[in-house]
Enzyme design. Structure first.
Site, short mmCIF file in Angstrom:
data_model
loop_
_atom_site.label_atom_id
_atom_site.label_comp_id
_atom_site.label_asym_id
_atom_site.label_seq_id
_atom_site.Cartn_x
_atom_site.Cartn_y
_atom_site.Cartn_z
N PHE A 161 0.82 -1.22 0.00
CA PHE A 161 0.00 0.00 0.00
C PHE A 161 0.85 1.27 0.00
O PHE A 161 0.43 2.31 0.49
CB PHE A 161 -1.04 -0.01 1.14
CG PHE A 161 -2.32 -0.65 0.69
CD1 PHE A 161 -2.36 -2.00 0.41
CD2 PHE A 161 -3.46 0.10 0.47
CE1 PHE A 161 -3.51 -2.60 -0.07
CE2 PHE A 161 -4.62 -0.49 0.00
CZ PHE A 161 -4.65 -1.84 -0.26
N LEU A 162 2.05 1.15 -0.56
CA LEU A 162 2.89 2.34 -0.76
C LEU A 162 3.14 2.55 -2.25
O LEU A 162 4.17 3.08 -2.63
CB LEU A 162 4.22 2.18 -0.02
CG LEU A 162 4.25 2.48 1.48
CD1 LEU A 162 5.68 2.40 2.01
CD2 LEU A 162 3.65 3.86 1.82
N ALA B 77 2.71 4.60 -5.24
CA ALA B 77 2.27 5.95 -5.61
C ALA B 77 1.66 5.90 -7.00
O ALA B 77 1.94 5.01 -7.79
CB ALA B 77 3.46 6.89 -5.58
N GLY B 78 0.83 6.86 -7.30
CA GLY B 78 0.22 6.93 -8.61
C GLY B 78 -1.08 7.70 -8.57
O GLY B 78 -1.18 8.73 -7.91
N CYS C 63 -15.13 1.50 -1.55
CA CYS C 63 -14.88 1.41 -0.10
C CYS C 63 -14.05 2.55 0.46
O CYS C 63 -14.56 3.38 1.22
CB CYS C 63 -14.23 0.08 0.22
SG CYS C 63 -15.23 -1.32 -0.30
C1 UGA Z 1 -10.49 -2.16 0.50
C2 UGA Z 1 -9.62 -2.74 1.62
O1 UGA Z 1 -8.31 -3.01 1.11
C3 UGA Z 1 -10.24 -4.03 2.15
O2 UGA Z 1 -9.46 -4.54 3.23
C4 UGA Z 1 -11.67 -3.74 2.63
O3 UGA Z 1 -12.30 -4.90 3.11
C5 UGA Z 1 -12.47 -3.17 1.46
O4 UGA Z 1 -11.84 -1.97 0.99
C6 UGA Z 1 -13.85 -2.87 1.96
O5 UGA Z 1 -14.01 -2.01 2.83
O6 UGA Z 1 -14.79 -3.57 1.56
P1 UGA Z 1 -10.78 -2.71 -2.11
O7 UGA Z 1 -11.67 -1.51 -2.17
O8 UGA Z 1 -11.22 -3.98 -2.76
O9 UGA Z 1 -10.48 -3.10 -0.57
O10 UGA Z 1 -9.43 -2.29 -2.80
P2 UGA Z 1 -7.91 -2.03 -2.37
O11 UGA Z 1 -7.09 -3.18 -2.81
O12 UGA Z 1 -7.81 -1.59 -0.97
O13 UGA Z 1 -7.56 -0.79 -3.32
C7 UGA Z 1 -8.24 0.44 -3.15
C8 UGA Z 1 -7.68 1.49 -4.08
O14 UGA Z 1 -6.39 1.89 -3.64
C9 UGA Z 1 -7.52 1.08 -5.53
O15 UGA Z 1 -8.00 2.12 -6.36
C10 UGA Z 1 -6.03 0.90 -5.71
O16 UGA Z 1 -5.61 1.15 -7.02
C11 UGA Z 1 -5.49 1.93 -4.74
N1 UGA Z 1 -4.13 1.64 -4.25
C12 UGA Z 1 -3.89 0.53 -3.51
C13 UGA Z 1 -3.12 2.53 -4.51
O17 UGA Z 1 -3.32 3.57 -5.17
N2 UGA Z 1 -1.86 2.28 -4.03
C14 UGA Z 1 -1.58 1.17 -3.29
O18 UGA Z 1 -0.42 1.00 -2.87
C15 UGA Z 1 -2.63 0.28 -3.02
#
Ligand code: UGA
Length: 433
Positions: free
Chosen positions: A253-254, A256-257, A264
Site C-alpha cells: 500500500f505504498l 504511488a500513482g 470502499c
Molecule cells: C479495500 C480494503 O483493502 C479491504 O481490506 C476492505 O475490506 C475493502 O476496501 C472494503 O471495505 O470492503 P478494495 O476496495 O477492494 O479493498 O481495494 P484495495 O485493494 O484496498 O484498493 C483500493 C484502491 O487503492 C484502488 O484504487 C487501488 O488502485 C489503490 N491503491 C492501492 C493505490 O493507489 N496504491 C496502493 O499501494 C494500493
C-alpha cells in the site's frame, strides 16, 4: 450450520459462497430480480476471480440457495448475516444506512425462534447499539441478538480473504451466544491459527473503519511524497522500496500513482469523518480530509500531465486511456480514478478512447459519453498520448513495438508506476511517471 446472508453484492455473494465452502447450508437473499436470477443460475453479476466456479459448485450441490423471501429466510435458519451496501449519502459525507435498516425492519418481525444477527457491512460506529434497540422493539416473543462481525476482503482476492482472513473480529454485547456461534461458523478458519478478536460492538465497527482509514492514509502519504519528488526530481518508487524495508512501515500500500478509488476507501474515510463530527471528535480525524485532498489531487495532476505532454492543450487531441476499473482484477468502476481522469480530459476538448480488459460494460453504463475501444491497440490508434491508469497485467506486458506503429505521438504516461520506463524510452517514447 444453517445460515442466511442478506444482500448478495460483492460482499454477500462472496460470503455466502465461502460459508457454503466451509460446509454450511446457506440461503442468500437478494431483492434485485436480475441479480437474483443470475446468482440462482450460478452466474456472478460482477468479475471476481474464482467466484463463479465456487458459487456454481455450491448452487449445484444445493448447499447454497438464492431467494427474495424474508419469510423463507426467517424460517430457514437462526443465524443471519447482513451484507447489504452502505453507500455514501448523496450530497453528504455520511453513510446511507437505508439498506441495513430495511433488512432489520423486514427480518426481525418475521422471526419465530431466538436468533442471532451478525452484521458484516461497513457501518458507522454506534450502529449495532442503535439497531439493537430497534431489534428489541421489533422482536415478537423471541430473543434476537445482534453483533458486528466486520469483513476485510479486497475485491479481486475476495475468496482468499474470506476463507483465510488476517483476523476474525466480533463485536458482541456479551451474555449472548454470538461468540460461541461465530467460533462454530469460522471453526475451520480459527483452526488455521487465525486470530479471533472478541470486542464490544463499537470497537468492532471502529476496527473496520480504522483499517480502511489507515490504508487510505498510507496511499495518500506516499502520493504526497510523490508530489515532493516531482518538484525535487526524486524517485518515489525508490523511496517506497527503501522505507518499505523497515518492518514498522512495510512496502504494501505504498504504490504511488493515481490514488485510491472504488466502493470502499473513498466513502469510508468520508463516513468516518462525518461520524466523528457527530460524536464531537471531528478534530481527531481532520487529517483524513487532507488524505482525501491528496488523493483527489492525483486525478487533476494526471490531467495536467496529459495536457503538458500534449504541448499545453488538450483541445483536439486524441488520448488513449488504458484502464477503467478502480484497480486490476476487478470490473468495478465505482469512483474509478481512471474514468474520472478520462471524463475530465474529454471535458477539456480531447477525444478519449478507453479500453479495459474487464470493465467495459460497467464503464459504458456509467460514462456513456466516453468513446470505447475493443483492444489496447485500437484505443491507441492515432493517440497523441497513451495514459496507463489501471495496472492490469495486459498493460504491463504491452511492448512499445506493439503500439508504436499506431500512435500519432509517442507519449506515454504511467499513472501507476507499473511500466518498464527504460524499455519505452529505448524505443523513442517520451515517458512520464
Ligand atoms: C479495500 C480494503 O483493502 C479491504 O481490506 C476492505 O475490506 C475493502 O476496501 C472494503 O471495505 O470492503 P478494495 O476496495 O477492494 O479493498 O481495494 P484495495 O485493494 O484496498 O484498493 C483500493 C484502491 O487503492 C484502488 O484504487 C487501488 O488502485 C489503490 N491503491 C492501492 C493505490 O493507489 N496504491 C496502493 O499501494 C494500493
Amino acid at each position: 450450520m444453517r445460515m442466511v446472508v442478506l444482500g448478495l453484492g460483492y460482499l454477500g455473494a462472496t460470503h455466502a459462497a465461502c460459508m457454503a465452502e466451509l460446509g454450511h447450508e446457506v440461503l442468500g437473499i437478494e431483492v434485485i430480480p436480475e441479480k437474483r436470477a443470475q446468482l440462482a443460475a450460478g452466474e456472478v453479476p460482477f468479475y471476481e476471480p474464482g467466484l463463479p466456479e465456487l458459487l456454481r459448485r455450491h448452487i449445484d450441490s444445493g448447499t447454497l440457495r438464492v431467494s427474495d423471501s424474508y419469510a423463507e429466510a426467517a424460517d430457514f435458519a437462526d443465524v443471519f448475516f447482513i451484507a447489504v451496501g452502505t453507500p455514501q449519502k448523496k450530497g453528504e459525507y455520511s453513510a446511507d444506512l437505508t439498506f441495513v435498516d430495511a433488512a432489520v425492519e423486514e427480518l426481525v418481525p418475521l422471526l419465530s425462534r431466538d436468533a442471532l444477527i451478525l452484521g458484516k457491512s461497513t457501518v458507522p460506529v454506534g450502529t449495532t447499539e442503535r439497531l439493537s434497540e430497534r431489534v428489541d422493539d421489533l422482536a415478537k416473543d423471541v430473543k434476537v441478538e445482534i453483533a458486528w462481525n466486520p469483513e476485510f476482503l479486497r475485491e479481486g482476492y475476495a475468496i482468499n480473504d474470506t476463507l483465510h482472513p488476517d483476523r476474525v473480529v466480533l463485536g458482541a454485547f456479551g451474555g449472548g451466544r454470538a461468540e460461541e456461534t461465530c467460533r462454530e461458523i469460522y471453526q475451520k478458519i480459527i483452526d488455521e491459527n487465525t486470530p479471533f478478536l472478541l470486542t464490544d460492538p463499537p470497537t468492532a465497527e471502529l476496527v473496520k473503519t480504522s483499517a480502511n482509514a489507515f490504508l487510505a492514509t498510507k496511499i495518500s502519504f506516499i502520493n504526497a511524497i510523490a508530489e515532493v519528488c516531482e518538484a525535487a526530481g526524486a524517485d518515489v518508487k525508490a523511496i517506497a522500496d527503501a522505507i518499505g524495508y523497515d518492518a514498522r512501515i512495510g512496502r504494501r500500500f505504498l504504490n504511488a500513482g493515481l490514488g485510491f478509488g472504488g466502493g470502499c476507501l473513498p466513502k469510508d474515510i468520508r463516513a468516518f469523518m462525518a461520524r466523528a463530527g457527530e460524536l464531537g471528535a471531528a478534530e481527531a480525524l481532520s487529517f483524513l480530509r487532507e488524505v482525501d485532498n491528496v488523493n483527489m489531487r492525483r486525478r487533476t495532476r494526471m490531467v495536467e500531465v496529459a495536457r503538458e505532454v500534449c504541448g499545453g492543450t488538450l483541445l483536439g487531441k486524441r488520448i488513449a486511456i488504458l484502464g477503467a476499473a478502480f484497480k486490476p482484477e476487478s470490473d468495478d468502476v465505482r469512483d474509478s480514478p481512471a474514468l474520472n481522469v478520462a471524463g475530465q480530459i474529454q471535458l477539456q476538448g480531447a477525444s478519449v478512447s478507453v479500453y479495459d480488459p474487464r470493465a467495459m460494460e460497467n464503464s459504458r453504463r456509467q460514462f456513456p459519453t466516453l468513446d470505447y475501444a475493443t483492444s489496447a491497440i485500437e484505443a491507441c490508434e492515432a493517440a497523441d498520448a497513451v495514459l496507463v491508469l489501471t495496472e492490469w497485467d495486459e498493460f504491463l506486458r504491452l511492448q512499445p513495438s506493439d503500439i508504436s506503429p499506431v500512435v500519432r505521438n509517442k507519449n506515454i504516461v504511467d499513472g501507476r508506476l507499473c511500466l518498464n520506463a527504460a524499455a519505452w524510452k529505448k524505443d523513442g517514447w517520451s515517458y512520464r511517471g
